[in-house]
Design an enzyme around this catalytic site. Sequence first.
Site, PDB file in Angstrom:
ATOM      1  CG  ASP A 208      41.870  44.229  50.582  1.00  0.00           C
ATOM      2  OD1 ASP A 208      41.045  43.808  51.419  1.00  0.00           O
ATOM      3  OD2 ASP A 208      41.536  44.867  49.564  1.00  0.00           O
ATOM      4  CG  HIS A 345      36.297  50.002  54.930  1.00  0.00           C
ATOM      5  ND1 HIS A 345      35.328  50.346  54.010  1.00  0.00           N
ATOM      6  CD2 HIS A 345      36.890  48.874  54.432  1.00  0.00           C
ATOM      7  CE1 HIS A 345      35.356  49.475  53.006  1.00  0.00           C
ATOM      8  NE2 HIS A 345      36.279  48.569  53.244  1.00  0.00           N
TER       9      HIS A 345
HETATM   10  C1  HEM Z   1      39.197  51.326  47.253  1.00  0.00           C
HETATM   11  C2  HEM Z   1      38.222  50.893  48.019  1.00  0.00           C
HETATM   12  C3  HEM Z   1      38.434  49.951  49.173  1.00  0.00           C
HETATM   13  C4  HEM Z   1      39.539  49.728  49.932  1.00  0.00           C
HETATM   14  C5  HEM Z   1      40.907  50.392  49.815  1.00  0.00           C
HETATM   15  C6  HEM Z   1      39.193  48.708  50.902  1.00  0.00           C
HETATM   16  C7  HEM Z   1      40.083  48.182  51.834  1.00  0.00           C
HETATM   17  C8  HEM Z   1      39.755  47.239  52.777  1.00  0.00           C
HETATM   18  C9  HEM Z   1      40.672  46.711  53.755  1.00  0.00           C
HETATM   19  C10 HEM Z   1      42.138  47.101  53.890  1.00  0.00           C
HETATM   20  C11 HEM Z   1      39.988  45.827  54.520  1.00  0.00           C
HETATM   21  C12 HEM Z   1      40.531  45.030  55.710  1.00  0.00           C
HETATM   22  C13 HEM Z   1      41.210  43.780  55.318  1.00  0.00           C
HETATM   23  C14 HEM Z   1      40.318  42.588  55.168  1.00  0.00           C
HETATM   24  O1  HEM Z   1      39.551  42.247  56.085  1.00  0.00           O
HETATM   25  O2  HEM Z   1      40.373  41.984  54.094  1.00  0.00           O
HETATM   26  C15 HEM Z   1      38.635  45.775  54.011  1.00  0.00           C
HETATM   27  C16 HEM Z   1      37.637  44.963  54.511  1.00  0.00           C
HETATM   28  C17 HEM Z   1      36.367  44.911  53.994  1.00  0.00           C
HETATM   29  N1  HEM Z   1      35.843  45.689  52.998  1.00  0.00           N
HETATM   30 FE1  HEM Z   1      36.830  47.068  51.907  1.00  0.00          FE
HETATM   31  N2  HEM Z   1      37.886  48.346  50.727  1.00  0.00           N
HETATM   32  C18 HEM Z   1      37.381  49.080  49.680  1.00  0.00           C
HETATM   33  C19 HEM Z   1      36.088  49.017  49.184  1.00  0.00           C
HETATM   34  C20 HEM Z   1      35.090  48.247  49.697  1.00  0.00           C
HETATM   35  C21 HEM Z   1      33.729  48.223  49.206  1.00  0.00           C
HETATM   36  C22 HEM Z   1      33.199  49.020  48.012  1.00  0.00           C
HETATM   37  C23 HEM Z   1      33.043  47.332  49.976  1.00  0.00           C
HETATM   38  C24 HEM Z   1      31.597  46.904  49.919  1.00  0.00           C
HETATM   39  C25 HEM Z   1      30.650  47.536  49.315  1.00  0.00           C
HETATM   40  C26 HEM Z   1      33.972  46.799  50.944  1.00  0.00           C
HETATM   41  C27 HEM Z   1      33.667  45.838  51.874  1.00  0.00           C
HETATM   42  C28 HEM Z   1      34.552  45.305  52.790  1.00  0.00           C
HETATM   43  C29 HEM Z   1      34.209  44.219  53.686  1.00  0.00           C
HETATM   44  C30 HEM Z   1      32.889  43.475  53.760  1.00  0.00           C
HETATM   45  C31 HEM Z   1      35.354  43.984  54.448  1.00  0.00           C
HETATM   46  C32 HEM Z   1      35.520  42.908  55.541  1.00  0.00           C
HETATM   47  C33 HEM Z   1      35.218  43.478  56.891  1.00  0.00           C
HETATM   48  C34 HEM Z   1      35.362  42.430  57.979  1.00  0.00           C
HETATM   49  O3  HEM Z   1      34.952  41.281  57.758  1.00  0.00           O
HETATM   50  O4  HEM Z   1      35.872  42.763  59.041  1.00  0.00           O
HETATM   51  N3  HEM Z   1      35.196  47.387  50.755  1.00  0.00           N
HETATM   52  N4  HEM Z   1      38.517  46.658  52.960  1.00  0.00           N
END
Ligand code: HEM
Length: 482
Positions: A208, A345
Amino acid sequence: MKLSALLGGLTIFPTPQSVPKFPALGPTATRSVRTNNMLINPPGHPPTPHINAVTTSSFNISDVQAEVLIVDAAGFKRQMNMVIPTISTVDIMLDTSTQPTATFNMALSQSGLDKLGIHDNLNDTIFSGGQFADAPNLAELTDTWVSQFKGTSIHGVYITASDASDSLMQQNSAVQTVLGTTISVVYSIQGQARPGDQAGHEHFGFLDGISQPTIEGFGTPLPGQAVVPAGTLLLGREQDLMTRPSWATDSSFVAFRQLKQLVPEFNTFANDHPASISGMSQAQAAELTQARMMGRWKSGAPVDLAPLFDDPALGADPMRNNNFNFSHPGFNLSSNQVHCPFSAHIRKNVPRTDLNPIDVGHHILRSGIPYGPEVTEVEQQSGQTMLERGLLFLAVQSNIGAGFQFLQKLWINNPDFVGPKSVKPGLDPIMGQISGSARFTIGLDPMDPEGNTTLPMQFVISRGGEYFLMPSLTALRHIINS
Ligand code: HEM
Ligand SMILES: *[C@@H]1O[C@H](CO)[C@@H](O)[C@H](O)[C@H]1NC(C)=O
Ligand SMILES: *[C@@H]1O[C@H](CO)[C@@H](O)[C@H](O)[C@H]1NC(C)=O
Ligand SMILES: *[C@@H]1O[C@H](CO)[C@@H](O)[C@H](O)[C@H]1NC(C)=O
Ligand SMILES: *[C@@H]1O[C@H](CO)[C@@H](O)[C@H](O)[C@H]1NC(C)=O
Ligand SMILES: *[C@@H]1O[C@H](CO)[C@@H](O)[C@H](O)[C@H]1NC(C)=O
């Protein structure tokens, strides 16, 4: 231009003058002369110093978040004034030798500002209403919420963090000593970087903290990195869409969420829905299903660049691991999900070239840290979560309705987004929810990319949270001296 904001005890935009810093709260919590870095920096994270490196997820830590009630407003202001002079004004976190032993940070809810007699309108109605009132907009039932988050009774949150548990204990008792009976802790929770090679990975196992927006003029963006105007993240700056009281400039709104993750259940689902690629082992095929749900492999490698097998060297390379946009020569962007499902996601949250022009209005800075124990043998065998674990999620932005709430409500939970495409994408399989109803998603299997899968449950269950103002140092001074 002076940019500063607090984030998890850290400044995200260091400047020499107005940067809020890390008070040494008590006599014992003096500045260390460190030789080891407090921040973790796993391969794949952007190199330090960098905006991405300066988030709580970069800590090798224990990190305690305590939600508080302000019992004695005048006393609280007086005691906070004792803390402020110890706040350093140079950027100490990026230099190992000047990092403190433990950090301290404070953010306030609308009811906390009310309690402190701050009646200026910050011009964010979602913040003012609080997160509990916003739950219907997030398509969220609140029966799973921690009871303390139900309502508007939390006035603020303080966050202490350290890489050593004894320093953290010292810091917490120093906070108790300084703020004493002016506050009452109504809820607290400890986060922790995962052990060993899982440092920087959340509980499902994915690296992450890779893709974060950077601010115009703040260094050179990494390849593929989104660049946003300062006002996307900071109040009162360029392209903050709202008018704010001037004292609030450089503060941010923070959406805090305690998100419980059902890890054994997530693994069982993938084992039951392996991608149907011939020649792949069952384990590889299940891993591919999970990678397509996230849009990245556990190493951080994007499926857009590594569609069939993980590529750990790609995941570990910050010059390459965010340099993609879902388009490829000869690809039909409206129908081709062979590399990355429309519903993944990361694609739901940052659709890159799916939107033309590329969207820059809905970026958030994320700063999460895992909480809870590692999955036990018994849980793994039974496929059932018995101990609570998950992510303490923090989203930073200048406008909650354009940032966190927008993403959850209009993109993540919206089966039509991103569209129009050859097929309705369905929900983000990681975070999507529709008030407890069954969820469906498209594209899990690259051999059947328009296949429609009903997800048996939510793998992430909200335990609630609150919206806070993370004040700049100037704003904090204003608040406690008003
Ligand atoms: C337990 C809940 C969640 C998990 C396990 C999770 C996990 C991840 C992972 C593994 C990534 C890819 C790594 C990275 O780019 O940093 C990511 C990207 C992202 N997540 Fe989550 N996330 C969660 C909840 C959320 C929530 C609630 C939001 C927004 C409402 C969110 C928004 C984003 C965004 C904006 C990105 C970047 C996407 C990009 O720029 O390509 N995430 N998340
Ligand atoms: C955290 O710090 C401790 C003590 O310095 C060290 O033993 C451990 O390996 C570190 N963990 C991570 C994830 O970097
Ligand atoms: C909020 O900001 C908008 C846009 O600048 C402005 O029209 C409105 O008057 C502001 N409201 C308050 C209460 O400051
Ligand atoms: C998408 O990425 C490719 C490969 O890096 C690049 O050639 C193309 O210009 C990008 N498209 C857009 C719209 O940015
Ligand atoms: C791309 O796919 C869409 C949806 O299936 C289709 O309508 C369109 O004609 C395709 N474009 C090209 C250039 O093939
Ligand atoms: C997928 O299935 C769900 C639930 O049965 C249904 O509501 C949705 O319209 C389907 N989507 C597509 C694109 O077939």
